[in-house]
Design a protein around this motif. Sequence first.
Motif: not given
Length: 396
Positions: A292-294, A277, A301
């Motif tokens: 949450v973005s990766t 992340i 996500k």
Amino acid sequence: MAVTSSALRGLVVALLLLAVASPLPAQETCTTSLYDAVTATDELAQLKTVIDLAGLKETFSDKSLKITVLAPNNTGFENLVSVLTSMNLTLEDTISPNNKAASILLYHGIPSPVFAKDLQNGATVSTLLGNGYNLTVNTTSGVKFVTPVNSASVVTADIKVCDSVVHIIDTVLLPAALSEIPNYVTPAAPAPQPAECTTSLYDAVSATKEFEKLKTVIDAAGLKETFSDKSLKITVLGPNNKAFDDLLAILSSMNLTLADTITPNNKAASILLYHGIPTPVLSTDLTNGTTVSTLLGADYKLTVDTTAGVKFVTPVNSASVLTADVKVCDSVVHIIDAVLLPGQLTDIPNYIPATPTASAPAPSRGVQEESVGNKLSSSMTVGFIGSAAAFIFALA
């Protein structure tokens, strides 16, 4: 002829000042601060008292200073006290409540060491008081420093104190009328500097028995250099050894090995980036249902599930957090019980490392974050991948 004790003391002081003023061999380490020098000089006893009252002892105790100090002698302060008395004031009145005494003392400091021979008639010199509070030099008869309201003559010049210079003067210099002297504001304490990071994420993984297989995959996927960067500020979801055992079982059911995720398209590196992340996130900051973005890119996500502990959910599987909030310098590691997959194995984007001359090409369904792509190893070659594939068979 009998020598009085006062005359003897005067002779000793004169000899001491002469000794200090004489050229000395350069010292590797300064052992005498300006405050030490003032304290050791009887002629500056009242200056020491005012330094103490004004709260500047620590300032003048700094042995790294490289300044010039115009030090008023005892007579200079006695004359100032007389002026204050005529105004129904005492020296203490210059301390409380606005500590104008400290401002007056700073007016007696020049920001660099200056010898008397380097002073030119009519020149202006800056002072530590700043804000346009300068001094004018007059060398028509000796050396004199002139202010808008008074002046002082140099009684003893060029006293070396390590990298600083002291000139003893006969008057306390005033930058303005007493009522117009600026109040002294204590400088804010410097912000504490963060300790230098000594452990990278790769170091932390290598030192954790539960991450033995994660380390092996990082090495085989060519991401050792990436996770060795101590400046990283990210979150890593670290699958434990059992998580990789479970992945191997799935691959085996498909007649595949973990090595097949390395060659030829290094999907293993893409999978690893899916476990990052872009910012450090503690478990307490995660909210149920959020995404949450990766590091794999904008389209890849994770969904957070906090209904029972903390779980990260992908389109094809999920992983629960076993150990949360492991701090590694500015990054955070959460140990998880499964290897997260961003899609079916055939849909996972191929990984193409960044090169020094070109940005990393986009994965097949998303865009890798450029800041991370630039950190990725650019030295992976076909030969390395071949050897890595052989190395990874140890996991199977």
